[in-house]
Scaffold this active site. Structure first.
Site, short mmCIF file in Angstrom:
data_model
loop_
_atom_site.label_atom_id
_atom_site.label_comp_id
_atom_site.label_asym_id
_atom_site.label_seq_id
_atom_site.Cartn_x
_atom_site.Cartn_y
_atom_site.Cartn_z
N GLY A 251 0.82 -1.21 0.00
CA GLY A 251 0.00 0.00 0.00
C GLY A 251 0.85 1.26 0.00
N ASP A 252 1.94 1.24 0.76
CA ASP A 252 2.85 2.39 0.77
C ASP A 252 3.47 2.60 -0.61
OD1 ASP A 252 2.36 2.24 3.54
OD2 ASP A 252 4.09 0.94 3.82
#
Length: 301
Positions: A251-252
């Protein structure tokens, strides 16, 4: 300049086991690895891998904090961490056997003096800068720290990106963040519902826009991602084929890839493609993705 903030950096100690974990028994690993990061540092790493200079801000403490700073320095990332007077930065234990078991540490206490230093650093941001806030906050910080940061920057043309959940995210929308990135489950939780279709996801993403968000990026794991833009556009993309090896940092990586893609040509469609490529490339790797891996997948989308 792009800035990231990691309130609670960590060393992830990954222990791999061929067998299941037996509680109350002596267990032996097959291999071990250490990864240095935290959500903001992960974003900084992917930005750097894609050729974008940025500055990592946050708090570190003790010998583990020194190791985190050394790791960030080796990656070529500019950092301006605040050293805390007591405690140690977290060591999170990830046990990967027949099932995955995680033990996430609490981290050091962050005193008011350190918070004041962070706000002094934020005073340096100027029009055109980007600030990325990612992840939960430790219990020693005030629960409205995200709101206070965005309020402080509200008189400047600083684009803010917020990757958080529930009230931590909802409470900053009045400051009109440039981008927010809930996943589909988190989006549903914010409205006490379960979202099952693209239409439902789009409907609730627009509810967040009505509360102030400019662009809403919704990640959906193996089902791809959706972007609802401030221009009223909707973009939808699937994921490339590959073997999922790792969920940490995906997600990052998507956040970093989106920002990198948007800065390249200010196209939301291309930003979504680059974000999806970055998230997928990390999911297909043991560690955060390289720039080469990201660009390879980007060409296939």
């Amino acid at each position: 300049m792009i800035y990231t903030v990691t309130f609670n950096p960590a060393i992830d100690y990954v222990v791999r086991m061929g067998k299941e974990l037996l509680p109350g028994m002596t267990n032996r690993s097959d291999s071990e690895e250490c990864y240095f990061g935290g959500k903001g540092i992960n974003v900084s790493t992917i930005l750097k891998n894609l050729g974008l200079e940025n500055t990592a801000l946050g708090f570190v403490a003790g010998f583990t904090g020194e190791a985190i700073k050394e790791s960030v320095n080796k990656k070529g990332i500019k950092a301006d961490f605040i050293d805390l007077p007591e405690g140690i930065s977290r060591i999170n234990v990830k046990i990967k056997g027949s099932e995955e078991t995680e033990i996430n540490a609490q981290g050091p206490s962050i005193p008011q003096e350190a918070i004041d230093k962070l706000f002094e650093q934020l005073d340096r941001l100027v029009d055109g800068d980007i600030l990325i806030l990612a992840g939960s906050i430790p219990s020693s910080l005030p629960s409205d720290i995200y709101e206070r940061i965005l309020e402080k920057l509200s008189d400047r043309k600083v684009d803010t990106v917020v990757d958080a959940t529930k009230d931590l995210l909802k409470n900053v929308l009045k400051y009109h963040p440039f981008l927010i990135k809930p996943n589909n489950h988190e989006l549903g939780e914010m409205f006490d519902t379960v979202l099952k279709t693209d239409d439902e996801i789009e409907e609730h993403a627009k509810k967040l826009q009505a509360l102030g968000a400019r662009n809403v990026l919704i990640s959906m794991a193996g089902d791809g991602a959706m972007l609802i833009t401030e221009n009223g556009e909707k973009f939808r993309v699937g994921v490339p084929k590959g073997q999922v090896r790792n969920s940490v940092g995906a997600g990052d990586s998507m956040v970093a890839g989106f920002v990198a893609g948007f800065l390249k040509n200010h196209s939301y469609g291309e930003a979504l493609k680059m974000g999806t490529a970055a998230g997928s490339a990390t999911a297909f790797s043991d560690d955060l993705a390289t720039g080469e891996d990201i660009l390879s997948l980007y060409e296939k989308l």
